[in-house]
Design a protein around this motif. Structure first.
Motif, PDB file in Angstrom:
ATOM      1  N   ASP A  60     -10.212  23.246  -9.184  1.00  0.00           N
ATOM      2  CA  ASP A  60      -9.947  24.040 -10.371  1.00  0.00           C
ATOM      3  C   ASP A  60     -10.158  25.537 -10.079  1.00  0.00           C
ATOM      4  OD1 ASP A  60      -9.497  24.419 -13.258  1.00  0.00           O
ATOM      5  OD2 ASP A  60     -11.606  24.983 -13.298  1.00  0.00           O
ATOM      6  N   PHE A  61     -11.225  25.853  -9.337  1.00  0.00           N
ATOM      7  CA  PHE A  61     -11.520  27.244  -8.976  1.00  0.00           C
ATOM      8  C   PHE A  61     -10.381  27.844  -8.133  1.00  0.00           C
ATOM      9  CE2 PHE A  61     -13.291  30.198  -5.779  1.00  0.00           C
ATOM     10  CZ  PHE A  61     -13.767  31.192  -6.621  1.00  0.00           C
ATOM     11  N   LEU A  62      -9.957  27.099  -7.120  1.00  0.00           N
ATOM     12  CA  LEU A  62      -8.901  27.596  -6.238  1.00  0.00           C
ATOM     13  C   LEU A  62      -7.577  27.766  -6.978  1.00  0.00           C
ATOM     14  CD1 LEU A  62      -9.660  25.544  -2.994  1.00  0.00           C
ATOM     15  CD2 LEU A  62     -10.134  27.967  -3.406  1.00  0.00           C
ATOM     16  N   ALA A  63      -7.333  26.898  -7.932  1.00  0.00           N
ATOM     17  CA  ALA A  63      -6.088  27.008  -8.721  1.00  0.00           C
ATOM     18  C   ALA A  63      -6.059  28.325  -9.498  1.00  0.00           C
ATOM     19  CB  ALA A  63      -5.979  25.835  -9.673  1.00  0.00           C
ATOM     20  N   LYS A  64      -7.239  28.844  -9.834  1.00  0.00           N
ATOM     21  CA  LYS A  64      -7.314  30.079 -10.609  1.00  0.00           C
ATOM     22  C   LYS A  64      -7.275  31.334  -9.741  1.00  0.00           C
ATOM     23  CE  LYS A  64      -9.934  27.987 -14.397  1.00  0.00           C
ATOM     24  NZ  LYS A  64     -11.291  27.732 -14.908  1.00  0.00           N
ATOM     25  N   ASN A  72      -7.361  23.966   1.954  1.00  0.00           N
ATOM     26  CA  ASN A  72      -6.190  23.080   2.021  1.00  0.00           C
ATOM     27  C   ASN A  72      -6.482  21.647   1.612  1.00  0.00           C
ATOM     28  OD1 ASN A  72      -4.697  25.260   2.979  1.00  0.00           O
ATOM     29  ND2 ASN A  72      -5.206  24.807   5.119  1.00  0.00           N
ATOM     30  N   HIS A  73      -7.760  21.241   1.681  1.00  0.00           N
ATOM     31  CA  HIS A  73      -8.107  19.853   1.341  1.00  0.00           C
ATOM     32  C   HIS A  73      -9.383  19.799   0.502  1.00  0.00           C
ATOM     33  CE1 HIS A  73      -5.119  18.860   4.405  1.00  0.00           C
ATOM     34  NE2 HIS A  73      -5.758  19.669   5.225  1.00  0.00           N
ATOM     35  N   PRO A  74      -9.456  20.561  -0.598  1.00  0.00           N
ATOM     36  CA  PRO A  74     -10.676  20.552  -1.412  1.00  0.00           C
ATOM     37  C   PRO A  74     -10.916  19.169  -2.014  1.00  0.00           C
ATOM     38  CG  PRO A  74      -8.889  21.652  -2.590  1.00  0.00           C
ATOM     39  CD  PRO A  74      -8.385  21.384  -1.201  1.00  0.00           C
ATOM     40  N   GLN A  75     -12.180  18.747  -1.990  1.00  0.00           N
ATOM     41  CA  GLN A  75     -12.520  17.399  -2.449  1.00  0.00           C
ATOM     42  C   GLN A  75     -12.942  17.365  -3.915  1.00  0.00           C
ATOM     43  OE1 GLN A  75     -12.159  14.613  -0.223  1.00  0.00           O
ATOM     44  NE2 GLN A  75     -11.088  16.314   0.782  1.00  0.00           N
ATOM     45  N   SER A  76     -13.782  18.309  -4.326  1.00  0.00           N
ATOM     46  CA  SER A  76     -14.346  18.221  -5.676  1.00  0.00           C
ATOM     47  C   SER A  76     -13.390  18.826  -6.698  1.00  0.00           C
ATOM     48  CB  SER A  76     -15.697  18.941  -5.734  1.00  0.00           C
ATOM     49  OG  SER A  76     -15.499  20.338  -5.737  1.00  0.00           O
ATOM     50  N   PRO A  77     -13.283  18.203  -7.876  1.00  0.00           N
ATOM     51  CA  PRO A  77     -12.440  18.753  -8.944  1.00  0.00           C
ATOM     52  C   PRO A  77     -12.830  20.184  -9.306  1.00  0.00           C
ATOM     53  CG  PRO A  77     -13.122  16.505  -9.493  1.00  0.00           C
ATOM     54  CD  PRO A  77     -13.888  16.903  -8.262  1.00  0.00           C
ATOM     55  N   LEU A  95     -24.841  24.015  -4.474  1.00  0.00           N
ATOM     56  CA  LEU A  95     -23.846  24.007  -3.417  1.00  0.00           C
ATOM     57  C   LEU A  95     -22.967  22.775  -3.658  1.00  0.00           C
ATOM     58  CD1 LEU A  95     -24.641  24.495   0.375  1.00  0.00           C
ATOM     59  CD2 LEU A  95     -22.771  23.094  -0.460  1.00  0.00           C
ATOM     60  N   VAL A  96     -21.723  23.022  -4.077  1.00  0.00           N
ATOM     61  CA  VAL A  96     -20.842  21.922  -4.474  1.00  0.00           C
ATOM     62  C   VAL A  96     -20.101  21.343  -3.276  1.00  0.00           C
ATOM     63  CG1 VAL A  96     -18.865  21.283  -5.913  1.00  0.00           C
ATOM     64  CG2 VAL A  96     -20.578  22.892  -6.779  1.00  0.00           C
ATOM     65  N   GLU A  97     -19.628  22.221  -2.396  1.00  0.00           N
ATOM     66  CA  GLU A  97     -18.824  21.746  -1.257  1.00  0.00           C
ATOM     67  C   GLU A  97     -18.876  22.787  -0.154  1.00  0.00           C
ATOM     68  OE1 GLU A  97     -14.263  20.059  -0.572  1.00  0.00           O
ATOM     69  OE2 GLU A  97     -15.118  20.086  -2.588  1.00  0.00           O
ATOM     70  N   GLN A  98     -18.867  22.324   1.097  1.00  0.00           N
ATOM     71  CA  GLN A  98     -18.788  23.249   2.228  1.00  0.00           C
ATOM     72  C   GLN A  98     -17.931  22.619   3.310  1.00  0.00           C
ATOM     73  OE1 GLN A  98     -22.195  23.768   4.875  1.00  0.00           O
ATOM     74  NE2 GLN A  98     -23.351  22.255   3.693  1.00  0.00           N
ATOM     75  N   GLY A  99     -17.337  23.487   4.136  1.00  0.00           N
ATOM     76  CA  GLY A  99     -16.500  22.987   5.215  1.00  0.00           C
ATOM     77  C   GLY A  99     -15.821  24.143   5.922  1.00  0.00           C
ATOM     78  N   THR A 100     -14.880  23.809   6.787  1.00  0.00           N
ATOM     79  CA  THR A 100     -14.089  24.846   7.450  1.00  0.00           C
ATOM     80  C   THR A 100     -13.133  25.456   6.421  1.00  0.00           C
ATOM     81  OG1 THR A 100     -12.298  23.331   8.019  1.00  0.00           O
ATOM     82  CG2 THR A 100     -14.137  23.514   9.604  1.00  0.00           C
ATOM     83  N   PRO A 101     -12.593  26.645   6.715  1.00  0.00           N
ATOM     84  CA  PRO A 101     -11.606  27.212   5.785  1.00  0.00           C
ATOM     85  C   PRO A 101     -10.449  26.248   5.500  1.00  0.00           C
ATOM     86  CG  PRO A 101     -12.303  28.886   7.335  1.00  0.00           C
ATOM     87  CD  PRO A 101     -12.928  27.604   7.802  1.00  0.00           C
ATOM     88  N   ASP A 102     -10.008  25.521   6.526  1.00  0.00           N
ATOM     89  CA  ASP A 102      -8.918  24.564   6.326  1.00  0.00           C
ATOM     90  C   ASP A 102      -9.332  23.465   5.347  1.00  0.00           C
ATOM     91  OD1 ASP A 102      -6.317  23.277   7.000  1.00  0.00           O
ATOM     92  OD2 ASP A 102      -7.620  21.732   7.856  1.00  0.00           O
TER      93      ASP A 102
END
Length: 248
Positions: free
Chosen positions: A242-246, A233-238, A222-229
């Motif tokens: 990178d995943f969202l950019a794709k 909109n504010h992803p912390q981990s590279p 589990l790399v990161e969790q949070g609200t959809p926003d």
């Protein structure tokens, strides 16, 4: 919110294959709360489906604990059939019995597993079919339904057991694009009614719009969790960036 309120508590969950050479899950800690609509995203092979299937012990963890309603389910002492009544599961493929009508598909588990009265089971099934717009197909056979209709029936089948939690394993990935919306609409309605849901999906629009918590997994972690926003909109981990950019 403290984890004392959690409906499901996952601690140190691992699933290894080939004597540890493949680590499908590599130490996942996660709490799921009543009413959560948790959406799990990540690249293929990241452990999303393995995690989901572990929640109802379709996958037997190598290590770690899963606690549901205060009961440790990973200690080997649980009545699996009884426990799985609490967890409705919807798969990519519909797994309907082809030789039975839709109504028969929906009532077979309540009749056999819960020993429900047939008239009561049929009445509930018809009410749920009505909710997803398929009451008029009760006497049809699966071959007469579209993929989207079959998946809606599969969701109703799970609901017929009155589950506490609904697990969705990429429920739209086997559907033609024009059928995806009708299944997501049913899932949105469930979410609005307060059903606790854990969804593995590639539908980022659904994750943004319906999820209240989004979990990003990669390499069994589990790399990161949070609200959809927070996630979109504010992803912390590279790795998430990178995943969202794709995918977006």
């Amino acid at each position: 919110m403290t984890n004392d309120n959690a409906l499901i508590k996952v601690r140190g969950l691992k699933k290894h294959y080939n004597y540890g050479a493949i680590r499908a899950l590599d130490g996942v800690d996660l709490d799921i709360y009543p009413g959560d609509v948790m959406v799990i995203i990540g690249p293929s092979g990241s452990g999303k489906s393995t995690f989901l299937r572990s929640l109802n012990l379709l996958e037997e963890p190598t290590d770690g604990t899963i606690e549901v309603d205060g009961q440790i389910i990973t200690d080997g002492k649980i009545n699996l059939d009884q426990f799985r009544q609490k967890m409705g599961m919807v798969f990519q493929h519909f797994n309907l019995f082809p030789h039975k009508t839709i109504l028969e598909n929906l009532t077979i588990a309540p009749l056999i597993v819960k020993k429900e009265d047939k008239a009561k089971a049929e009445e509930k099934a018809l009410q749920l079919l009505d909710r997803v717009g398929l009451k008029d197909r009760a006497s049809a056979y699966p071959v007469q339904l579209s993929g989207g209709q079959k998946q809606r029936v599969a969701i109703v089948r799970a609901l017929c057991m009155d589950p506490e939690v609904m697990l969705f394993d990429e429920p739209t990935s086997a559907l033609d694009p024009e059928m995806v919306g009708e299944v997501l609409d049913v899932m949105k309605t469930l979410a609005q009614k307060g059903m606790t849901m854990v969804c593995v999906t590639h539908e980022m629009g659904f994750a943004r719009e319906v999820g209240n918590r989004v979990v990003f997994m990669e390499d069994g972690k589990l790399v990161e969790q949070g609200t959809p926003d927070q996630i979109f909109n504010h992803p912390q981990s590279p790795r998430l960036q990178d995943f969202l950019a794709k995918v977006l």
